[in-house]
Design a protein around this motif. Structure first.
Motif, PDB file in Angstrom:
ATOM      1  N   GLY A 315       0.819  -1.213   0.000  1.00 34.48           N
ATOM      2  CA  GLY A 315       0.000   0.000   0.000  1.00 34.48           C
ATOM      3  C   GLY A 315       0.849   1.258   0.000  1.00 34.48           C
ATOM      4  N   LEU A 316       0.335   2.336   0.596  1.00 33.89           N
ATOM      5  CA  LEU A 316       1.055   3.599   0.635  1.00 33.89           C
ATOM      6  C   LEU A 316       2.325   3.467   1.472  1.00 33.89           C
ATOM      7  CD1 LEU A 316      -1.869   6.163   1.125  1.00 33.89           C
ATOM      8  CD2 LEU A 316      -0.471   5.858  -0.920  1.00 33.89           C
ATOM      9  N   GLU A 338       3.631   4.492  -3.585  1.00 31.27           N
ATOM     10  CA  GLU A 338       3.206   3.190  -3.083  1.00 31.27           C
ATOM     11  C   GLU A 338       4.369   2.188  -3.061  1.00 31.27           C
ATOM     12  OE1 GLU A 338      -0.223   1.499  -4.889  1.00 31.27           O
ATOM     13  OE2 GLU A 338      -1.561   3.086  -4.164  1.00 31.27           O
TER      14      GLU A 338
END
Length: 364
Positions: A315-316, A338
Motif C-alpha cells: 500500500g502507501l 506506493e
C-alpha cells in the motif's frame, strides 16, 4: 478503408507494419469476444467488421507464400508489436527486445510476459502464437526446457515448423534428480528446495534479473548479469540461507525455524526485476507461495503460545515506513508513493521487533 489498404500496401513502412499488427490484434480480440458473448446485440455488426479486417489483411495472390528475406527474423513483426504496446511498457519499463534470432525472441517475449498481470499475459501469449502461426509455425509442448520445481507446469510452449524454439516448463522430476527428499517433518523443505534450484537456473537464462538483498548490497538494486560478483554473492547467500533452514528444521525449535524462514523468504523476494513484477503476475504468484508457507509457520508458533506477528508491507509507503528499514526507491513502475514490492516482512517475535524492507515508488 481504401486509405487503410493503401497504407498496408506500402513496402518497408513501419507505419504499415504497426497498422497490420493492430488489425491482427483487433481481429483476435473481436473473435474472442464473440465467443464469450454470443447473444450480444452487436454480434452481427461485429461479424461484418471481422470480414472487412480479413479482407484488408488478405495478401494479393502472388504474395500468399510468406518468405522472410535472408537475415530477417520471421517474428520481426511480433517484435515490433510487442515493443509498441504502451500497456506492456507500464509493467516492463522502456527497454526494447534484444534477441537476434527467432528462437531467442520467442523466449525473451514470453519471459517478459511472466512479469505482467496474468490477464494481459494470457492475451499476449495468444496474440504471439497467432502471429507465429501466420509465419507457418505451430505450438509445441514437447520441446521444453525443464526447470526443477516442486510441481509440473508448462510455463509457455515452444514452436515447431518454420520456426523452431524451445518452450519452458517446471518439472518435479528435475527437482527429484537433485537428490532432495520430497518428505520432511513439516512438508516445507521440499517446496523451498524447489525455489532454490529454480532460481539458480532462472538466473542463468534471464539476463534482466537483479537482486535487492540487503546483506549482499544494501544501497541499490543490482543487476546479476553485468555484475558477476553480485551474482556470485547473491547465489552464495541464497544457498547459505537454504542450509541454515535445513539445520534449523532438524533442531525442532519453532522460533529458530521461523527466523531462518524469514531470512530465506527475504532472499526469495529479493530476486527482482526493474520495474518489480506485478503482484498478480506469474512471478508475483510464484514468490507469494513462499510467503504463504511463512505465514503458516508463524501461525504454528502462535498456536504453541508464542507471541508472533508477521506483516507483509504493502500500500502507501507513508503508512508502512515505520515498520521498515533501509528501503529502496525507484522512479518507475507501479503508483507514485506506493510500495512496489515487500522484500522482507515485518516481524515481532516475543516483543522483539524485526523491521521489514520494501522497494517503493518515489512521488516524483
Amino acid at each position: 478503408m481504401q486509405q487503410l489498404r493503401q497504407l498496408l500496401a506500402i513496402e518497408n513502412s513501419e507505419l504499415a507494419k504497426l497498422l497490420k499488427f493492430s488489425l491482427y490484434g483487433l481481429e483476435a480480440t473481436l473473435n474472442k469476444a464473440r465467443t464469450e458473448f454470443p447473444l450480444d446485440p452487436g454480434t452481427e455488426i461485429c461479424a461484418e467488421i471481422l470480414q472487412e479486417i480479413a479482407n484488408l489483411l488478405q495478401p494479393p495472390p502472388e504474395a500468399i507464400a510468406i518468405i522472410s528475406p535472408p537475415g530477417e527474423l520471421k517474428l520481426d513483426h511480433l517484435r515490433s508489436a510487442f515493443n509498441a504496446d504502451a500497456e506492456l511498457r507500464v509493467y516492463l519499463g522502456n527497454s526494447q527486445l534484444q534477441s537476434q534470432s527467432d528462437a531467442n525472441l520467442w523466449n525473451e517475449i514470453h519471459r517478459q510476459l511472466l512479469r505482467v498481470p496474468e490477464n494481459i499475459a494470457t492475451a499476449w501469449r495468444q496474440r504471439a502464437l497467432e502471429l507465429a502461426q501466420q509465419m507457418g509455425a505451430l505450438a509445441d509442448n514437447s520441446h521444453l526446457q525443464k526447470l526443477p520445481f516442486s510441481r509440473d507446469e508448462i510455463i509457455y510452449p515452444g514452436l515447431k515448423g518454420t520456426i523452431n524454439a524451445p518452450g519452458l516448463c517446471l518439472s518435479a522430476q528435475e527437482l527429484l534428480n537433485t537428490g532432495i527428499n520430497p518428505i520432511d517433518n513439516y512438508g516445507n523443505l521440499y517446496y523451498l528446495a524447489g525455489f532454490v534450484h529454480l532460481f539458480l537456473q532462472f538466473i542463468d537464462i534471464d539476463p534482466d534479473l537483479h537482486h535487492a538483498l540487503k546483506s549482499v548490497f544494501s544501497f541499490d538494486i543490482m543487476p546479476l548479469h553485468s555484475q558477476p560478483e553480485q551474482r556470485t554473492q547473491y547465489i552464495n547467500t541464497l544457498s547459505d540461507r537454504w542450509h541454515r533452514v535445513q539445520q534449523a528444521q532438524s533442531q525442532s525449535d519453532e522460533l529458530l525455524n521461523l527466523r531462518t524462514w524469514i531470512d530465506m523468504d527475504e532472499a526469495i523476494h529479493s530476486l527482482v526485476f526493474i520495474p518489480p513484477v506485478e503482484r498478480y503476475s506469474w512471478w508475483g504468484n510464484l514468490q507469494q507461495e513462499s510467503r504463504r508457507i511463512l505465514k503458516k509457520m508463524a501461525q504454528t508458533a502462535i498456536n504453541l503460545g508464542y507471541d508472533v506477528r508477521i506483516r507483509q508491507l504493502s500500500g502507501l509507503y507513508a503508512d508502512v515506513c515505520n515498520f521498515s528499514k533501509d528501503d529502496l526507491q525507484l522512479n518507475c513502475g507501479g503508483v507514485p508513493g506506493e510500495v512496489l514490492t515487500c522484500l522482507r516482512v515485518y516481524a515481532r517475535i516475543n516483543q522483539e521487533e524485526i523491521p521489514g524492507r520494501v522497494i517503493f515508488r518515489s512521488l516524483r
